[in-house]
Design a protein around this motif. Structure first.
Motif, PDB file in Angstrom:
ATOM      1  N   ASN A  41      37.176  66.981  -0.985  1.00  0.00           N
ATOM      2  CA  ASN A  41      36.461  67.268   0.282  1.00  0.00           C
ATOM      3  C   ASN A  41      35.026  66.758   0.300  1.00  0.00           C
ATOM      4  N   CYS A  44      32.699  65.411   3.789  1.00  0.00           N
ATOM      5  CA  CYS A  44      33.327  65.890   5.036  1.00  0.00           C
ATOM      6  C   CYS A  44      32.767  67.241   5.430  1.00  0.00           C
ATOM      7  N   ASN A  45      32.875  67.530   6.710  1.00  0.00           N
ATOM      8  CA  ASN A  45      32.500  68.844   7.216  1.00  0.00           C
ATOM      9  C   ASN A  45      33.445  69.180   8.373  1.00  0.00           C
ATOM     10  N   PRO A  46      34.607  69.762   8.043  1.00  0.00           N
ATOM     11  CA  PRO A  46      35.618  69.984   9.083  1.00  0.00           C
ATOM     12  C   PRO A  46      35.113  70.850  10.239  1.00  0.00           C
ATOM     13  N   SER A  47      34.106  71.719   9.985  1.00  0.00           N
ATOM     14  CA  SER A  47      33.661  72.596  11.075  1.00  0.00           C
ATOM     15  C   SER A  47      33.033  71.791  12.211  1.00  0.00           C
ATOM     16  N   ASN A  49      34.076  68.548  12.577  1.00  0.00           N
ATOM     17  CA  ASN A  49      35.015  67.419  12.647  1.00  0.00           C
ATOM     18  C   ASN A  49      34.444  66.130  12.072  1.00  0.00           C
ATOM     19  N   PHE A  51      34.678  63.551   9.209  1.00  0.00           N
ATOM     20  CA  PHE A  51      35.594  63.119   8.148  1.00  0.00           C
ATOM     21  C   PHE A  51      35.211  61.712   7.702  1.00  0.00           C
ATOM     22  N   ASP A 121      37.636  61.634  12.634  1.00  0.00           N
ATOM     23  CA  ASP A 121      36.274  62.143  12.780  1.00  0.00           C
ATOM     24  C   ASP A 121      35.947  62.190  14.284  1.00  0.00           C
ATOM     25  N   ASP A 339      49.261  67.893  10.706  1.00  0.00           N
ATOM     26  CA  ASP A 339      47.985  68.569  10.479  1.00  0.00           C
ATOM     27  C   ASP A 339      47.948  69.956  11.126  1.00  0.00           C
ATOM     28  N   TRP A 343      47.072  73.022   8.863  1.00  0.00           N
ATOM     29  CA  TRP A 343      46.004  73.985   9.204  1.00  0.00           C
ATOM     30  C   TRP A 343      46.516  75.422   9.037  1.00  0.00           C
ATOM     31  N   ASN A 403      42.981  69.376  16.766  1.00  0.00           N
ATOM     32  CA  ASN A 403      42.047  68.257  16.576  1.00  0.00           C
ATOM     33  C   ASN A 403      41.883  67.505  17.900  1.00  0.00           C
TER      34      ASN A 403
END
Ligand SMILES: Nc1ncnc2c1ncn2[C@@H]1O[C@H](COP(=O)(O)OP(=O)(O)O)[C@@H](O)[C@H]1O
Ligand SMILES: O=C(CO)[C@@H](O)[C@@H](O)COP(=O)(O)O
Length: 555
Positions: A41, A44-47, A49, A51, A121, A339, A343, A403
């Motif tokens: 990871n 990245c910062n999925p919070s 979005n 990537f 992203d 995905d 999730w 997403n």
């Protein structure tokens, strides 16, 4: 003397190489490499979005997979005639004047803005909105018209605009930007002139608003209204684009040595994974090939006569030669498919990750064993229990937009929602609802193509989910009310890339002939179950009501 080719397929999480005999498409060897930094990871910062992938992950994967297939197949390097690379997209990378990604230089080695901006992203939502507003208000041609009429935050210009506004240092250092499929191809070839390098038609046409009608990329006059940087950048990009049956160059000495190959090896022009996947699955006119993995990509080819001057609203684009040279390739898709389920699995894993695997009650060895067992049974058990729930039982209605929505009508700002929860709702009910949601999202795409006059006679599934989940495939056949054939190849995109490589090396005269000989067969077919169609239609109606509501309350 035999003729072998290599197809290299960069997916979201891993890269796969296949070594193929051009005579019959037989796979002599394959290998996969998961991206190391991505797996941890990093960047990245999925919070939000965000990537990003480090190009070192891709370069290490290139070296290890190609070396592995060459060693496994034990063939003479001079018999490896050509290589073609497909990647995800739009996944642009800022590069310096030599075409080196900024993140491969000391100053930017840990800067996520200097890395590859992965297709999923969505940090550029505002910039995509800006492009859409300008496209319809600037008084000239609407350059989004061959990209479904809506420019997405997943795509080239929006991502670049976002990064250069956020990061002055990257803006100043970036001489140009390259799609991932172009960069990997450029890395391998001998001719290092960025100005004449043959960029991918598929990438340019679907993601950068390149079109013959306006002689290439949108003009400076338009781009400068977004930011003068983009207008300047245009001059360092390209006017011409090339299909993947063509030669980009020959393998350079450095990489020939590193890979144990010869400098006679031809490198074909790069492309996107879904498009090469369609070729690997022997796509034909009126067939819809669905690449079902992390996301979906839905690919159709149509003749120029069939498409005429029609533009299909709300899809990801229609591009001459993006799949088969001489035909228009049409692309649509869902930003999350597998995905959505991944999730849910992650969400359910919270107590395991935070309480069980961290507990002192178990030894390290026991934890590792338990983890392995849980991993191999998680989706399997959920699937079995979800499948066992009768359609008459009440289950939630869910949306597949975790997403955002790629198509129909891109809106990456949309989020998922769920209704109809009760005290009786258990994890398998939610899992079943999520599977329904991804299939309903698929049906919206098929409906849009058909409403716009694009004929679909058959559906072909490729990708991880198509091969691994009979339950999802059966649900999809019921929801679409169409039979679906599943491609036998595990590696259809890599096989498709190998097919392009064979044509670029002159072994076959064109992609259609090469695909006939080398393309994958089908391993199974799912048929709609007559007694279930009506119930799925009812559930689909609830999905449509919920999606309209959520869209109406999303700013
Ligand atoms: N048995 C399964 N049932 C449902 N989803 C699955 C199953 N196995 C894998 N997936 C999903 O498939 C996706 C990976 O698809 P794959 O085609 O292998 O990779 P990629 O999209 O990176 O090319 C993940 O989102 C994963 O959650
Ligand atoms: O959008 C495209 C191609 O246009 C894909 O590269 C993107 O959906 C990524 O697909 P995968 O996650 O590799 O299945």
């Amino acid at each position: 003397m035999k003729n072998y080719v290599i197809g290299l397929d960069y997916g979201s999480d891993s890269v796969r190489a296949v070594l193929i005999d051009t005579e019959n498409g037989q796979e002599l060897a394959s290998d996969v490499c998961h991206y190391k930094r991505w797996k941890n990871n990093e960047y990245c910062n999925p919070s939000i979005n965000q990537f990003r992938q480090h190009p070192l992950d891709h370069i290490e994967g290139l070296e290890s997979t190609i070396k592995s297939v060459v060693a496994q197949a034990n063939v003479n390097p001079s018999e490896i005639k050509s290589i073609c690379i497909d990647t995800t997209g739009s996944s642009p990378i800022p590069v310096n004047a030599e075409g080196t990604p900024l993140s491969l230089t000391k100053e930017f080695e840990h800067n996520p803005n200097a890395m590859m901006i992965l297709w999923k992203d969505h940090t550029a939502i505002n910039e995509a909105n800006e492009i859409n507003e300008l496209a319809v208000s600037w008084g000239g041609e609407d350059f989004t018209k061959y990209e479904g009429g809506i420019y997405s935050s997943e795509w080239f210009w929006a991502k670049i605009l976002h990064i250069i506004r956020e990061d002055e240092a990257v803006k100043n250092a970036a001489h140009s930007w390259m799609e991932h499929c172009d960069y990997m191809t450029f890395l391998l070839i001998d001719d290092k002139d960025l100005a004449t390098f043959k960029r991918s038609r598929c990438a340019a046409g679907h993601k950068a608003m390149w079109h013959e009608d306006w002689n290439g990329l949108p003009p400076e006059e338009f781009l400068t209204k977004l930011d003068p940087y983009l207008a300047q950048l245009r001059g360092k990009l390209y006017n011409e684009t090339y299909t993947s049956d063509l030669v980009a160059g020959k393998l350079n000495q450095e990489w020939a040595t590193r890979l144990g190959l010869t400098t006679d090896t031809i490198i074909a022009v790069g492309t996107f994974d879904a498009h090469s996947g369609a070729v690997g699955a022997k796509i034909d006119e009126h067939a819809l090939v669905r690449v079902m993995g992390t996301s979906t990509c839905d690919i159709i080819v149509a003749s120029h006569e069939a498409v005429g001057s029609k533009t299909v609203k709300g899809i990801c684009g229609q591009v001459d030669g993006s799949v088969i040279p001489g035909y228009i390739g049409l692309e649509a898709g869902q930003s999350a498919f597998g995905d959505v389920l991944a999730w849910f699995k992650d969400t359910l894993s919270w107590p395991l990750d935070n309480l069980v695997y961290t507990s002192d009650v178990l030894s390290a060895e026991q934890k590792a064993q338990l983890k392995e067992e849980v991993e191999s049974n998680f989706i399997k058990t959920l699937t079995e229990q979800a499948e066992a729930i009768p359609l008459s039982e009440s289950i939630p209605t869910a949306l597949d937009w975790v997403n955002g929505r790629r198509t129909p009508d891109a809106n990456q700002g949309l989020k998922s929602a769920m209704t109809n929860l009760s005290l009786g709702t258990k994890a398998p009910h939610i899992f079943k609802a999520l599977i329904n949601s991804i299939c309903f999202g698929s049906k919206k795409i098929v409906d849009r193509f058909e409403e716009e006059g694009v004929r679909i006679d058959s559906v072909i599934g490729i990708g991880g989910v198509a091969r691994k989940s009979p339950f999802i495939m059966q649900t999809l056949a019921n929801v679409l009310n169409k039979p679906i054939k599943v491609c036998a190849s595990d590696q259809a995109p890599a096989l498709g890339a190998a097919i392009y490589a064979a044509v670029a090396a002159g072994i076959y005269p064109n992609v259609i002939e090469a695909a006939k000989k080398m393309g994958s067969d089908f391993e199974s077919e799912y048929f709609p179950q007559a007694d279930k169609i009506e119930k799925y239609q009812e559930l689909m109606d609830s999905y449509s009501v919920l999606s309209q509501f959520v869209e109406s309350i999303t700013k």
